[in-house]
Design an enzyme around this catalytic site. Structure first.
Site, mmCIF file in Angstrom:
data_model
loop_
_atom_site.group_PDB
_atom_site.id
_atom_site.type_symbol
_atom_site.label_atom_id
_atom_site.label_comp_id
_atom_site.label_asym_id
_atom_site.label_seq_id
_atom_site.Cartn_x
_atom_site.Cartn_y
_atom_site.Cartn_z
ATOM 1 N N GLU A 98 0.750 -1.280 -0.011
ATOM 2 C CA GLU A 98 0.042 0.195 -0.008
ATOM 3 C C GLU A 98 0.893 1.309 -0.044
ATOM 4 O O GLU A 98 2.090 1.151 -0.023
ATOM 5 C CB GLU A 98 -0.903 -0.115 1.021
ATOM 6 C CG GLU A 98 -2.035 -1.174 1.044
ATOM 7 C CD GLU A 98 -2.948 -1.100 2.387
ATOM 8 O OE1 GLU A 98 -2.786 -0.259 3.294
ATOM 9 O OE2 GLU A 98 -4.069 -1.956 2.065
ATOM 10 N N HIS B 94 -8.720 10.094 4.018
ATOM 11 C CA HIS B 94 -8.512 8.714 3.172
ATOM 12 C C HIS B 94 -8.840 9.550 1.572
ATOM 13 O O HIS B 94 -9.697 10.117 1.527
ATOM 14 C CB HIS B 94 -9.411 7.817 3.290
ATOM 15 C CG HIS B 94 -9.006 6.583 2.634
ATOM 16 N ND1 HIS B 94 -8.907 6.380 1.374
ATOM 17 C CD2 HIS B 94 -8.342 5.392 3.022
ATOM 18 C CE1 HIS B 94 -8.314 5.118 1.067
ATOM 19 N NE2 HIS B 94 -8.134 4.566 2.139
ATOM 20 N N ARG C 257 -0.584 8.964 2.267
ATOM 21 C CA ARG C 257 -2.051 9.511 2.037
ATOM 22 C C ARG C 257 -2.000 10.976 2.070
ATOM 23 O O ARG C 257 -3.080 11.427 1.389
ATOM 24 C CB ARG C 257 -2.776 8.950 3.241
ATOM 25 C CG ARG C 257 -3.186 7.517 3.108
ATOM 26 C CD ARG C 257 -3.957 6.867 4.137
ATOM 27 N NE ARG C 257 -4.288 5.307 3.867
ATOM 28 C CZ ARG C 257 -4.888 4.536 4.566
ATOM 29 N NH1 ARG C 257 -5.219 5.144 5.788
ATOM 30 N NH2 ARG C 257 -5.102 3.309 4.394
ATOM 31 N N HIS D 8 -10.828 10.161 7.725
ATOM 32 C CA HIS D 8 -10.949 8.801 8.142
ATOM 33 C C HIS D 8 -10.224 8.320 9.135
ATOM 34 O O HIS D 8 -10.858 7.421 9.997
ATOM 35 C CB HIS D 8 -9.760 8.184 6.763
ATOM 36 C CG HIS D 8 -9.713 6.959 6.923
ATOM 37 N ND1 HIS D 8 -10.609 5.905 6.450
ATOM 38 C CD2 HIS D 8 -8.358 6.204 6.897
ATOM 39 C CE1 HIS D 8 -10.371 4.564 6.523
ATOM 40 N NE2 HIS D 8 -8.805 4.535 6.683
ATOM 41 N N ARG E 50 -0.622 8.973 9.339
ATOM 42 C CA ARG E 50 -0.651 7.295 9.423
ATOM 43 C C ARG E 50 -0.105 6.668 8.335
ATOM 44 O O ARG E 50 -0.634 7.014 7.364
ATOM 45 C CB ARG E 50 -1.899 6.777 9.986
ATOM 46 C CG ARG E 50 -1.995 5.353 10.206
ATOM 47 C CD ARG E 50 -3.177 4.715 10.772
ATOM 48 N NE ARG E 50 -4.251 4.842 9.969
ATOM 49 C CZ ARG E 50 -4.776 4.133 9.118
ATOM 50 N NH1 ARG E 50 -3.887 3.098 8.722
ATOM 51 N NH2 ARG E 50 -5.761 4.252 8.485
#
Length: 537
Positions: free
Chosen positions: A119, A244, A290, A351, A386
């Site tokens: 990811e 997100h 992100r 998110h 994060r």
């Protein structure tokens, strides 16, 4: 009023709370409070997976480096190292509890080797997954274990109202403030219950519902953060609400997440003309961290006037998409989108909260007897942004660390609380005023989206703060004079969390990670946490 005296009280039924309950159940009686049914958690909605170094080509140092890089200089390296290095052991905990992960295939034959995906922000494939519903698989397995454990009592539709401290039990107590339990509203019959415990753990999750558009479940209203703040615990870094980058954009679906794992398998972000755009913002393109991807999408939408961008998965095989992402594939089909042929319309949404109740790596707060784990806590793992799939990892590592600390002090921790003062509250309901409660809830969420969103400015933040102070005063009036109701409790909590979030953002005179302020575009040379304490704002 009913009084319960468990050894441990866990407020919240997500993965962190359930894992902790299982690890502590051998010591004594554990009560877990679920705000709604036990399945109502962000954990159960997590799609992508859980990160851990599980392959020979990967390394702890690489996972640590990726986490620190994503965190934009604000992570605590000792915490990151502790969680990353124990991650494989926590995966074995899950396997021992019965959690299933997808395994690799050779031809049509399955192997026993766990399949790993990649990811955004990760240097290697280190994400363990179960289809596209990893969180659900973990949560339902832990929940089944909890339900069959005789030392754990799970109480559903119990909404924690406030923490109880020793001064409320005995006003003459000269010892320092200590948490001794909590009051909770039984939503099934409207009765308020008292819970007294040697250890009280907040596992209440995040606060995405403070924003108008979010991937979170409806109960993610920052309850644990607000409760901890009210008894004097330090709260940190609430300005770092992670957006997100990819939630489904459709008029009939406002919070369905399109997992980052799709980009990990080769999905690419494109504009309405079908042109990829992420390479001009970051060398990792669609697999950038992100915060970068969310701001880039926001900028593209503002530049072109488009209502969304698109995630293109059409280069991948249809059968692979159906088997690897069955939930997302079928949800898109419900809305007439065949992701094997049509790009998926996506927009950013609130998110994950990287801030929260300030704790050490074991979940210990400033208040003796009070702990916080999972998204409720701010440990320094995530810093200012994060890294993908580190959230479920944090649930498991914090549960383990917290259980070990509680176990070590179990026999020496003397605790014999008296009954606290009786719960009192107005009994007269005013149904006409409940519509105003809903309006105020909506106002907070719109205000936070418009003034405290992906891109911020001093002027917007000051306007938000001014209005939130008025809302807080109005909310206090409703809470003090109306019959207790879960909608009022939630309004009280989101108003506090929204106000603290704006205060944190105003105090940060820089842009870092998720927090981007057009009046302070550069990062300060010395990273620092933004800490707020009741009475010191």
């Amino acid at each position: 009023m009913s009084t319960h005296r468990p050894d441990v009280l866990i407020i919240g039924s997500g993965s962190a709370g359930l894992a902790l309950a299982l690890k502590l159940s051998s010591l004594g009686k554990v009560i877990v409070l679920a705000k709604e049914t036990a399945g109502g958690t962000n954990s159960a909605m997590a799609q992508g997976g859980i990160s851990a170094v599980m392959s020979e080509e990967d390394s702890f140092e690489s996972h640590i480096h990726d986490t620190l890089t994503a965190g934009a200089g604000l992570c605590k390296e000792t915490v990151v190292r502790n969680y990353v290095e124990q991650a494989p052991e926590r995966i074995h905990d899950l396997l021992n509890w019965g959690v299933q992960f997808d395994v690799k295939k050779r031809g049509s034959e399955e192997t026993t080797e766990i399949d790993l995906t990649r990811e955004g922000g990760h240097s290697f494939r280190r994400i363990l997954h179960f289809e596209d519903q990893t969180g659900l698989e973990i949560h339902r397995t832990l929940l089944a274990r909890v339900r069959e454990n005789p030392n754990i009592t799970l109480l559903e539709r119990f909404y924690a109202i406030d923490l109880i401290v020793n001064k409320e039990v005995d006003p003459d107590d000269m010892t320092p403030v200590r948490c001794v339990g909590a009051y909770a509203l039984n939503k099934n019959d409207g009765e308020v219950h008292t819970f007294l415990a040697k250890n009280t753990i907040l596992a209440t999750g995040g606060a995405g519902k403070v924003y108008l558009y979010t991937s979170n479940w409806s109960g993610a209203t920052g309850d644990g953060i607000a409760m901890a703040y009210r008894v004097g615990a330090r709260i940190a870094n609430l300005e770092f609400m992670q957006f997100h980058p990819t939630c489904l954009y459709h008029r009939e679906s406002r919070n369905f997440l399109i997992s980052e794992a799709l980009r990990g398998e080769g999905g690419e972000l494109i504009d309405s003309a079908g042109q990829p755009f992420m390479q001009k913002y970051h060398k990792l393109g669609s697999l950038a961290p992100r915060d970068v991807v969310a701001r880039s999408i926001d900028k593209e939408m503002k530049r072109t006037g488009a209502e969304c961008v698109y995630l293109d998965m059409t280069k991948l095989d249809r059968d692979f998409l159906k088997s690897r992402f069955p939930t997302i594939f079928n949800k898109c089909l419900e809305f007439g989108i065949d992701m094997s042929q049509d790009p998926i319309p996506v927009v950013p949404a609130a998110h994950y909260l990287c801030g929260g109740v300030l704790t050490d790596l074991n979940g210990r707060t400033d208040i003796p007897g009070l702990w916080a784990v999972g998204e409720t806590a701010c440990t320094g793992l995530h810093g200012a942004n994060r890294l993908a799939s580190n959230s479920l990892l944090e649930c498991l590592t914090m549960a383990h660390n917290c259980s070990e600390q509680i176990r070590q002090q179990w026999d020496t921790d003397q605790f014999f609380p008296l009954d606290p003062k009786p719960w009192t509250h107005p009994e007269e309901a005013n149904d006409d005023e409940m519509i105003v409660i809903n309006h105020m809830w909506d106002e907070i969420r719109r205000l936070m989206w418009n003034y405290m969103g992906i891109v911020r400015s001093n002027k917007r933040l000051e306007r938000a703060q001014h209005r939130l102070k008025n809302i807080l005063a109005e909310t206090k009036e409703y809470y003090s004079h109306m019959k207790i109701h879960s909608d009022i409790l939630e309004l009280r909590n989101i108003a506090i969390v929204a106000d603290l979030s704006v205060e944190c953002a105003l105090r940060r005179h820089e842009s870092r990670g998720i927090h981007f302020n057009i009046d302070y575009r550069e990062s300060s040379p010395e990273p620092h946490d933004t800490i707020v304490v009741r009475g010191l704002i």
